[in-house]
Design an enzyme around this catalytic site. Structure first.
Site, mmCIF file in Angstrom:
data_model
loop_
_atom_site.group_PDB
_atom_site.id
_atom_site.type_symbol
_atom_site.label_atom_id
_atom_site.label_comp_id
_atom_site.label_asym_id
_atom_site.label_seq_id
_atom_site.Cartn_x
_atom_site.Cartn_y
_atom_site.Cartn_z
ATOM 1 N N ASP A 32 15.688 7.685 -35.372
ATOM 2 C CA ASP A 32 15.787 8.965 -34.667
ATOM 3 C C ASP A 32 14.821 9.041 -33.492
ATOM 4 O OD1 ASP A 32 13.475 9.023 -36.136
ATOM 5 O OD2 ASP A 32 13.797 11.009 -37.006
ATOM 6 N N GLU A 33 14.450 7.888 -32.943
ATOM 7 C CA GLU A 33 13.512 7.840 -31.816
ATOM 8 C C GLU A 33 14.259 7.532 -30.518
ATOM 9 O OE1 GLU A 33 10.327 5.151 -32.530
ATOM 10 O OE2 GLU A 33 9.838 5.982 -34.500
#
Length: 323
Positions: free
Chosen positions: A246-247
């Site tokens: 989720d980066e």
């Protein structure tokens, strides 16, 4: 000189071209090898992999034209070539009404012969050409045409390979490898011209809870939605990538830290509007770290990313402390 008309599918064609994230990337041996081979096989002084953008034709690979990297689309032979499904052959440009007074014919590089085979995307859009250029008139027989088509197909295969290697399949933005390649190129330009630039590192909050509560399909959709908001809110010239999980990261060119605050405010408004629209069961939330490029502190892209990552985690820690 006749300026080429726009293809009927121009908007979709440009979208397909830009989705490759290949414009303004450094030269690559995989493409240079093919243009060198084309020049040798056909005994021409110039061979080019040309991609036709909105206002320019940009050269992913070019042999025989010095340091040239692009020309105006208005004077581009390839802008005419992408209008046809067939190969475009110009035996003598001085005798062709489209090109007789073209500045590339009346002046350097004094084009006489041109043969351009369209290069297509996987979805069938003509992105540009593999083209041959000579300074003397010549014919181009059926066997030569067949060989040029074969080489153009190899260029298409390499473009597809680049996309697979550098684009995140889920979200459509650059993956880590693609982001770092584009950002390094952009950083080198920033360093050379002395412009400001910023790195933004994002981390989605509560992403695990979305997966646990609503399932991994909804977790994937959250990543797609956030990437979509980044792409619609930021400028086309900004480099956007999903680094993993989720980066996400964004490299803002020609942007000082104060300007990045305006960019982030627009993004925050877009995310708020998305959440209030009720399109999903979940709400998007994120932390972001922003760092301005400083040549004295950031020797390379890795150093800049480390600082942005540290700033993001400081934001996340501060947020937890006030929760």
């Amino acid at each position: 000189m006749r300026i080429a008309e726009l293809p009927a599918n121009e908007a979709a064609r440009i979208d397909a071209l830009h989705s490759l994230r290949i414009l303004d990337t450094p030269r690559e041996e995989r493409f240079d090898r093919l243009t060198r081979l084309a020049r040798r096989l056909f005994d021409v002084p110039m061979a080019v992999v040309s991609l036709v953008d909105v206002h320019r034709q940009w050269f992913k690979s070019c042999v025989g034209l010095g340091d040239a990297s692009e020309t105006s689309r208005d004077i581009s032979f390839c802008a005419h070539a992408i209008l046809s499904e067939e190969m475009t052959i110009v035996p003598d440009a001085r005798l062709d009404a489209r090109f007789a007074d073209n500045p590339q014919v009346t002046g350097e590089p004094f084009i006489r012969f041109y043969a351009g085979c369209p290069i297509k995307s996987e979805s069938g859009f003509s992105l540009g050409t593999l083209c041959l250029v000579d300074t003397v008139p010549r014919s181009f027989d059926v066997d030569e045409q067949s060989l040029l088509r074969d080489l153009a197909a190899m260029v298409e295969q390499e473009l597809a390979a680049v996309k697979l290697a550098t684009i995140d399949d889920l979200t459509g933005v650059s993956n880590r490898r693609g982001f770092e390649a584009l950002a390094r190129h952009a950083l080198a330009t920033v360093r050379r011209v002395g412009h400001a630039a910023c790195m933004l590192n994002f981390d989605l909050n509560h992403f695990k809870q979305i997966n646990d509560r609503f399932g991994h399909a909804q977790g994937d959709q959250a990543l797609i939605d956030f990437a979509g908001l980044l792409m619609t809110t930021l400028r086309e010239s900004d480099v956007i990538g999903r680094l993993g999980g989720d980066e996400f990261a964004v490299f803002l060119t020609n942007t000082a830290l104060a300007d990045s605050e305006v960019v982030l405010a627009h993004l925050a408004q877009a995310v708020q509007a998305f959440n209030e629209s009720g399109q999903r069961q979940y709400r998007l939330d994120y932390c972001v770290g922003a760092v301005q490029y400083d040549p004295a502190r950031h020797a390379d892209l890795d150093a800049l990313q480390r600082d942005a990552d540290a700033a993001m985690y400081e934001r996340k820690k501060a947020r937890r402390g006030t929760a």
